[in-house]
Design a protein around this motif. Sequence first.
Motif, mmCIF file in Angstrom:
data_model
loop_
_atom_site.group_PDB
_atom_site.id
_atom_site.type_symbol
_atom_site.label_atom_id
_atom_site.label_comp_id
_atom_site.label_asym_id
_atom_site.label_seq_id
_atom_site.Cartn_x
_atom_site.Cartn_y
_atom_site.Cartn_z
ATOM 1 N N HIS A 129 0.835 -1.208 0.000
ATOM 2 C CA HIS A 129 0.000 0.000 0.000
ATOM 3 C C HIS A 129 0.869 1.257 0.000
ATOM 4 O O HIS A 129 0.562 2.229 -0.712
ATOM 5 C CB HIS A 129 -0.932 0.006 1.205
ATOM 6 N N SER A 130 1.940 1.247 0.772
ATOM 7 C CA SER A 130 2.844 2.403 0.790
ATOM 8 C C SER A 130 3.455 2.618 -0.598
ATOM 9 O O SER A 130 3.587 3.755 -1.066
ATOM 10 C CB SER A 130 3.957 2.198 1.821
ATOM 11 N N GLN A 131 3.821 1.516 -1.257
ATOM 12 C CA GLN A 131 4.412 1.622 -2.595
ATOM 13 C C GLN A 131 3.401 2.176 -3.589
ATOM 14 O O GLN A 131 3.745 3.003 -4.445
ATOM 15 C CB GLN A 131 4.894 0.249 -3.062
ATOM 16 N N GLU A 132 2.147 1.734 -3.477
ATOM 17 C CA GLU A 132 1.104 2.251 -4.374
ATOM 18 C C GLU A 132 0.920 3.754 -4.199
ATOM 19 O O GLU A 132 0.803 4.497 -5.183
ATOM 20 C CB GLU A 132 -0.228 1.540 -4.105
ATOM 21 N N ASN A 136 1.909 6.157 -7.265
ATOM 22 C CA ASN A 136 0.765 6.727 -7.976
ATOM 23 C C ASN A 136 0.371 8.119 -7.507
ATOM 24 O O ASN A 136 -0.596 8.694 -7.999
ATOM 25 C CB ASN A 136 -0.433 5.785 -7.855
ATOM 26 N N GLY A 137 1.097 8.645 -6.538
ATOM 27 C CA GLY A 137 0.863 10.017 -6.113
ATOM 28 C C GLY A 137 -0.466 10.261 -5.432
ATOM 29 O O GLY A 137 -1.109 11.297 -5.661
ATOM 30 N N PHE A 138 -0.911 9.316 -4.589
ATOM 31 C CA PHE A 138 -2.132 9.556 -3.827
ATOM 32 C C PHE A 138 -1.867 9.239 -2.361
ATOM 33 O O PHE A 138 -0.863 8.639 -2.001
ATOM 34 C CB PHE A 138 -3.296 8.718 -4.364
ATOM 35 N N ASN A 166 -3.107 2.809 9.964
ATOM 36 C CA ASN A 166 -2.652 4.199 10.024
ATOM 37 C C ASN A 166 -1.772 4.451 8.818
ATOM 38 O O ASN A 166 -0.940 3.608 8.466
ATOM 39 C CB ASN A 166 -1.825 4.473 11.279
ATOM 40 N N ILE A 167 -1.912 5.600 8.205
ATOM 41 C CA ILE A 167 -1.006 5.976 7.123
ATOM 42 C C ILE A 167 -0.471 7.383 7.374
ATOM 43 O O ILE A 167 -1.130 8.209 8.002
ATOM 44 C CB ILE A 167 -1.678 5.901 5.733
ATOM 45 N N ALA A 168 0.728 7.606 6.886
ATOM 46 C CA ALA A 168 1.350 8.923 7.055
ATOM 47 C C ALA A 168 2.270 9.208 5.886
ATOM 48 O O ALA A 168 2.792 8.288 5.244
ATOM 49 C CB ALA A 168 2.137 8.970 8.363
ATOM 50 N N LYS A 169 2.458 10.472 5.616
ATOM 51 C CA LYS A 169 3.431 10.929 4.611
ATOM 52 C C LYS A 169 4.310 11.951 5.316
ATOM 53 O O LYS A 169 3.893 13.084 5.552
ATOM 54 C CB LYS A 169 2.723 11.534 3.396
ATOM 55 N N LYS A 208 9.949 5.296 0.284
ATOM 56 C CA LYS A 208 10.297 6.693 -0.022
ATOM 57 C C LYS A 208 9.819 7.048 -1.419
ATOM 58 O O LYS A 208 10.105 6.348 -2.390
ATOM 59 C CB LYS A 208 11.804 6.908 0.091
ATOM 60 N N GLY A 209 9.051 8.129 -1.513
ATOM 61 C CA GLY A 209 8.521 8.569 -2.796
ATOM 62 C C GLY A 209 9.472 9.496 -3.530
ATOM 63 O O GLY A 209 10.482 9.952 -2.985
ATOM 64 N N ALA A 210 9.137 9.777 -4.778
ATOM 65 C CA ALA A 210 9.953 10.674 -5.603
ATOM 66 C C ALA A 210 9.965 12.082 -5.029
ATOM 67 O O ALA A 210 10.877 12.871 -5.324
ATOM 68 C CB ALA A 210 9.402 10.696 -7.031
ATOM 69 N N ASP A 211 8.972 12.397 -4.196
ATOM 70 C CA ASP A 211 8.906 13.719 -3.578
ATOM 71 C C ASP A 211 9.793 13.818 -2.340
ATOM 72 O O ASP A 211 9.823 14.845 -1.662
ATOM 73 C CB ASP A 211 7.459 14.058 -3.209
#
Length: 224
Positions: A129-132, A136-138, A166-169, A208-211
């Motif tokens: 889910h974290s990878q998605e 996918n930028g959501f 729980n989710i976090a960015k 870790k995302g591209a952002d």
Amino acid sequence: MSRTADSRSSFANSAARAGIFMAIVIVCGVALAASSSSTSPSTSSSSSSASASSTSRKPVANSEDQVCGSRGEAISCVPVLPAGTDALEAKMWQLINQDRSAVSCAEETKGRARPLQWDARLAEIARVHSQEMASNGFFGHEGADGSLPDARISRVGIRWRASGENIAKYPDVIEAEAAFMNEPRFQPNHRANILNPDYTHVGVGVVKGADGMFYITQEFAQLR
């Protein structure tokens, strides 16, 4: 989602210029209320229960993959995980168990919140889910295929009584856990998921995302 009914809430910064970031809190439960924020970092939680079965639970023995020892007011659970397990995921597991065992949280847990055992299946669900989200930028509990947390747990064959997500960015896992725990006490939020004494197992996914932000998912479950 804290694997039960659906409710959504968010906590926002009382002073925007103070630089405090708004967060989204989603709880799947009895009522549904939602608000959103375009600022980052962000957090969100959800919960659900599988049936009307009793929420009482027996104390859970520590997993063989978990070494626990006393450290101040909390229990420090140092994970001994399979080779290749991400160090940040292991760190967050340790932080979760420290928070569950903290004396300062005893009024909420009634002393019943045992250290959570690591579950590789929950960790894989969390990781995917974290990878998605990162790819996918959501940011949300609903997966790219429209699935919700409880469905993702069930479809891999996990038998559960209650579950939560729980989710976090955030740019750092320690800051993310601190943000979860900085929420109001005795409310259906991230903090409640972390401290829920009914949960027995957890898995964490950190990508870790591209952002440059870490997309973090915590999957909680009370297994049958």
